[in-house]
Design a protein around this motif. Structure first.
Motif, PDB file in Angstrom:
ATOM      1  N   GLY A   1       0.728  -1.131  -0.011  1.00  0.00           N
ATOM      2  CA  GLY A   1       0.151   0.034  -0.050  1.00  0.00           C
ATOM      3  C   GLY A   1       0.852   1.219   0.061  1.00  0.00           C
ATOM      4  N   VAL A   2       0.247   2.268  -0.493  1.00  0.00           N
ATOM      5  CA  VAL A   2       1.136   3.541  -0.649  1.00  0.00           C
ATOM      6  C   VAL A   2       1.736   4.049   0.454  1.00  0.00           C
ATOM      7  CG1 VAL A   2      -0.968   5.153  -0.806  1.00  0.00           C
ATOM      8  CG2 VAL A   2       1.351   5.741  -1.783  1.00  0.00           C
ATOM      9  N   GLU A   3       1.085   4.162   1.629  1.00  0.00           N
ATOM     10  CA  GLU A   3       1.596   4.838   3.002  1.00  0.00           C
ATOM     11  C   GLU A   3       2.638   3.884   3.596  1.00  0.00           C
ATOM     12  OE1 GLU A   3      -1.778   3.552   2.741  1.00  0.00           O
ATOM     13  OE2 GLU A   3      -2.920   5.655   2.811  1.00  0.00           O
ATOM     14  N   LYS A   4       2.556   2.560   3.611  1.00  0.00           N
ATOM     15  CA  LYS A   4       3.505   1.758   4.190  1.00  0.00           C
ATOM     16  C   LYS A   4       4.575   1.712   3.462  1.00  0.00           C
ATOM     17  CE  LYS A   4       5.042  -1.459   7.035  1.00  0.00           C
ATOM     18  NZ  LYS A   4       6.205  -0.774   8.013  1.00  0.00           N
ATOM     19  N   ALA A   5       4.483   1.698   1.869  1.00  0.00           N
ATOM     20  CA  ALA A   5       5.533   1.546   0.940  1.00  0.00           C
ATOM     21  C   ALA A   5       6.408   2.723   1.281  1.00  0.00           C
ATOM     22  CB  ALA A   5       5.012   1.354  -0.375  1.00  0.00           C
ATOM     23  N   TYR A   6       5.769   3.984   1.167  1.00  0.00           N
ATOM     24  CA  TYR A   6       6.739   5.171   1.323  1.00  0.00           C
ATOM     25  C   TYR A   6       7.522   5.052   2.765  1.00  0.00           C
ATOM     26  CZ  TYR A   6       8.050   9.987   2.230  1.00  0.00           C
ATOM     27  OH  TYR A   6       8.620  11.199   2.448  1.00  0.00           O
ATOM     28  N   ASP A   7       6.700   4.667   3.880  1.00  0.00           N
ATOM     29  CA  ASP A   7       7.520   4.719   5.027  1.00  0.00           C
ATOM     30  C   ASP A   7       8.481   3.814   5.336  1.00  0.00           C
ATOM     31  OD1 ASP A   7       5.911   7.013   6.083  1.00  0.00           O
ATOM     32  OD2 ASP A   7       4.398   5.772   7.361  1.00  0.00           O
ATOM     33  N   SER A   8       8.351   2.484   4.482  1.00  0.00           N
ATOM     34  CA  SER A   8       9.205   1.487   4.425  1.00  0.00           C
ATOM     35  C   SER A   8      10.536   2.218   3.746  1.00  0.00           C
ATOM     36  CB  SER A   8       8.790   0.260   3.768  1.00  0.00           C
ATOM     37  OG  SER A   8       7.628  -0.251   4.663  1.00  0.00           O
ATOM     38  N   PHE A   9      10.279   2.701   2.436  1.00  0.00           N
ATOM     39  CA  PHE A   9      11.250   3.273   1.641  1.00  0.00           C
ATOM     40  C   PHE A   9      12.260   4.266   2.751  1.00  0.00           C
ATOM     41  CE2 PHE A   9      13.194   6.813  -0.660  1.00  0.00           C
ATOM     42  CZ  PHE A   9      14.037   6.066  -1.491  1.00  0.00           C
ATOM     43  N   CYS A  10      11.689   5.083   3.376  1.00  0.00           N
ATOM     44  CA  CYS A  10      12.193   6.161   4.336  1.00  0.00           C
ATOM     45  C   CYS A  10      13.084   5.300   5.315  1.00  0.00           C
ATOM     46  CB  CYS A  10      11.406   6.797   5.103  1.00  0.00           C
ATOM     47  SG  CYS A  10      10.465   8.173   4.007  1.00  0.00           S
ATOM     48  N   GLU A  11      12.613   4.416   5.910  1.00  0.00           N
ATOM     49  CA  GLU A  11      13.259   3.504   7.015  1.00  0.00           C
ATOM     50  C   GLU A  11      14.568   2.866   6.282  1.00  0.00           C
ATOM     51  OE1 GLU A  11      10.282   0.917   8.680  1.00  0.00           O
ATOM     52  OE2 GLU A  11       9.000   2.736   9.254  1.00  0.00           O
ATOM     53  N   GLU A  12      14.233   2.128   5.147  1.00  0.00           N
ATOM     54  CA  GLU A  12      15.251   1.435   4.539  1.00  0.00           C
ATOM     55  C   GLU A  12      16.382   2.362   4.121  1.00  0.00           C
ATOM     56  OE1 GLU A  12      16.086  -1.552   4.465  1.00  0.00           O
ATOM     57  OE2 GLU A  12      13.889  -2.294   5.312  1.00  0.00           O
ATOM     58  N   LEU A  13      15.982   3.554   3.528  1.00  0.00           N
ATOM     59  CA  LEU A  13      17.003   4.561   3.127  1.00  0.00           C
ATOM     60  C   LEU A  13      17.893   5.139   4.455  1.00  0.00           C
ATOM     61  CD1 LEU A  13      18.459   6.453   1.107  1.00  0.00           C
ATOM     62  CD2 LEU A  13      16.765   7.962   1.584  1.00  0.00           C
ATOM     63  N   GLU A  14      17.392   5.410   5.500  1.00  0.00           N
ATOM     64  CA  GLU A  14      18.029   5.987   6.706  1.00  0.00           C
ATOM     65  C   GLU A  14      18.751   4.743   7.157  1.00  0.00           C
ATOM     66  OE1 GLU A  14      14.749   6.926   8.902  1.00  0.00           O
ATOM     67  OE2 GLU A  14      14.468   8.632   8.077  1.00  0.00           O
ATOM     68  N   GLN A  15      18.507   3.245   7.388  1.00  0.00           N
ATOM     69  CA  GLN A  15      19.218   2.388   7.673  1.00  0.00           C
ATOM     70  C   GLN A  15      20.471   2.159   6.697  1.00  0.00           C
ATOM     71  OE1 GLN A  15      16.724  -1.307   8.163  1.00  0.00           O
ATOM     72  NE2 GLN A  15      15.447  -0.104   9.316  1.00  0.00           N
ATOM     73  N   SER A  16      20.264   2.145   5.618  1.00  0.00           N
ATOM     74  CA  SER A  16      21.377   2.082   4.518  1.00  0.00           C
ATOM     75  C   SER A  16      22.540   3.349   4.820  1.00  0.00           C
ATOM     76  CB  SER A  16      20.895   2.398   3.218  1.00  0.00           C
ATOM     77  OG  SER A  16      20.176   1.258   2.774  1.00  0.00           O
ATOM     78  N   LEU A  17      22.014   4.507   5.057  1.00  0.00           N
ATOM     79  CA  LEU A  17      22.822   5.591   5.511  1.00  0.00           C
ATOM     80  C   LEU A  17      23.387   5.347   6.846  1.00  0.00           C
ATOM     81  CD1 LEU A  17      20.703   8.597   4.556  1.00  0.00           C
ATOM     82  CD2 LEU A  17      22.648   7.830   3.205  1.00  0.00           C
ATOM     83  N   GLN A  18      22.729   4.347   7.769  1.00  0.00           N
ATOM     84  CA  GLN A  18      23.431   4.297   8.981  1.00  0.00           C
ATOM     85  C   GLN A  18      24.666   3.339   8.616  1.00  0.00           C
ATOM     86  OE1 GLN A  18      22.743   5.308  12.260  1.00  0.00           O
ATOM     87  NE2 GLN A  18      21.706   6.871  11.262  1.00  0.00           N
ATOM     88  N   LEU A  19      24.462   2.452   7.744  1.00  0.00           N
ATOM     89  CA  LEU A  19      25.700   1.615   7.213  1.00  0.00           C
ATOM     90  C   LEU A  19      27.076   2.293   7.134  1.00  0.00           C
ATOM     91  CD1 LEU A  19      23.832  -1.223   4.749  1.00  0.00           C
ATOM     92  CD2 LEU A  19      24.669  -1.454   7.376  1.00  0.00           C
ATOM     93  N   PHE A  20      26.905   3.552   6.733  1.00  0.00           N
ATOM     94  CA  PHE A  20      28.032   4.392   6.354  1.00  0.00           C
ATOM     95  C   PHE A  20      28.749   4.628   7.692  1.00  0.00           C
ATOM     96  CE2 PHE A  20      29.921   8.439   5.117  1.00  0.00           C
ATOM     97  CZ  PHE A  20      30.589   8.123   3.986  1.00  0.00           C
ATOM     98  N   ALA A  21      28.210   4.348   8.787  1.00  0.00           N
ATOM     99  CA  ALA A  21      28.899   4.591  10.185  1.00  0.00           C
ATOM    100  C   ALA A  21      29.802   3.693  10.295  1.00  0.00           C
ATOM    101  CB  ALA A  21      27.824   4.586  11.289  1.00  0.00           C
ATOM    102  N   VAL A  22      29.886   2.441   9.597  1.00  0.00           N
ATOM    103  CA  VAL A  22      31.094   1.602   9.771  1.00  0.00           C
ATOM    104  C   VAL A  22      32.138   1.966   9.304  1.00  0.00           C
ATOM    105  CG1 VAL A  22      29.676  -0.382   9.744  1.00  0.00           C
ATOM    106  CG2 VAL A  22      30.592   0.378   7.647  1.00  0.00           C
ATOM    107  N   ILE A  23      32.437   3.365   8.479  1.00  0.00           N
ATOM    108  CA  ILE A  23      33.552   3.884   8.072  1.00  0.00           C
ATOM    109  C   ILE A  23      34.431   4.365   9.478  1.00  0.00           C
ATOM    110  CG2 ILE A  23      34.624   5.793   7.005  1.00  0.00           C
ATOM    111  CD1 ILE A  23      32.616   5.215   4.564  1.00  0.00           C
ATOM    112  N   GLY A  24      35.205   4.180   9.502  1.00  0.00           N
ATOM    113  CA  GLY A  24      36.278   4.474  10.534  1.00  0.00           C
ATOM    114  C   GLY A  24      37.469   5.151  10.304  1.00  0.00           C
TER     115      GLY A  24
END
Length: 190
Positions: free
Chosen positions: A114-137
């Motif tokens: 559904g459109v609402e959950k799909a959008y919110d899921s996209f936001c969450e996944e993008l933010e989690q992917s950006l968090q992966l950048f934290a492994v850079i040391g």
């Protein structure tokens, strides 16, 4: 790597870690005009701007997305939640995917969630992917690393990971979703 370059990378990393996209429930509940849409999207996607980059979105881009059926036509020149959400998603994904694949992906996720959950899921996944950048040391010599990647290969690793991610996305879209791919290929967990 110079001190300035190292500080720029650290600042960029920290900015990406702080990205929080607007969620469906926080999008405007009423119709807004093109200039207001542009303001919302530019503020949400400021993290995409590199010094030499162009605007994330322009009125001409929005018109093109409408003309090509990527987003629905505005209603009496006003854009609503679904328009804004799709424009945010398109603006981000066009960095790595062609528009026809983006449209297929949006349609697939909406059909699954559904459109609402799909959008919110996209936001969450993008933010989690950006968090992966934290492994850079930081190494003692001040160079940036990603577990097991030499500093001189960091950009190369990121671009090759982008290629692999794009290829996997194409495969998933060609099957119209992972669950359909598993059904057609059989579940051998590989």
């Amino acid at each position: 790597m110079s001190f300035l370059e190292t500080n720029d990378l650290i600042r960029f990393r920290n900015e990406l870690l702080d990205v929080k996209l607007i969620r469906w429930d926080s999008l405007p509940d009423f119709g807004i005009y093109n200039d207001q849409v542009l303001t919302i999207i530019e503020s949400q996607l400021s993290f995409l701007h590199l010094p030499e980059s162009e605007n994330t979105i322009t009125p001409a881009m929005i018109n093109n997305y409408v003309k090509n059926g990527i987003i629905d036509r505005p209603i009496k020149k006003k854009y609503y939640k679904a328009h804004i959400a799709k424009l945010i998603v398109v603006s981000i994904l066009k960095q790595v995917l062609p528009l026809n694949d983006i449209q297929k992906g949006i349609e697939l996720q909406i059909s699954l969630q559904g459109v609402e959950k799909a959008y919110d899921s996209f936001c969450e996944e993008l933010e989690q992917s950006l968090q992966l950048f934290a492994v850079i040391g930081m190494e003692e010599n001040g160079s940036m690393t990603l577990d097991g990647i030499r500093p001189e290969n960091l950009a190369l690793k990121m671009v090759t990971l982008s290629v692999v991610a794009k290829l996997l996305t194409h495969v998933i879209l060609s099957y119209n979703g992972v669950s359909k791919m598993i059904k057609e290929q059989g579940d051998d967990s590989k």
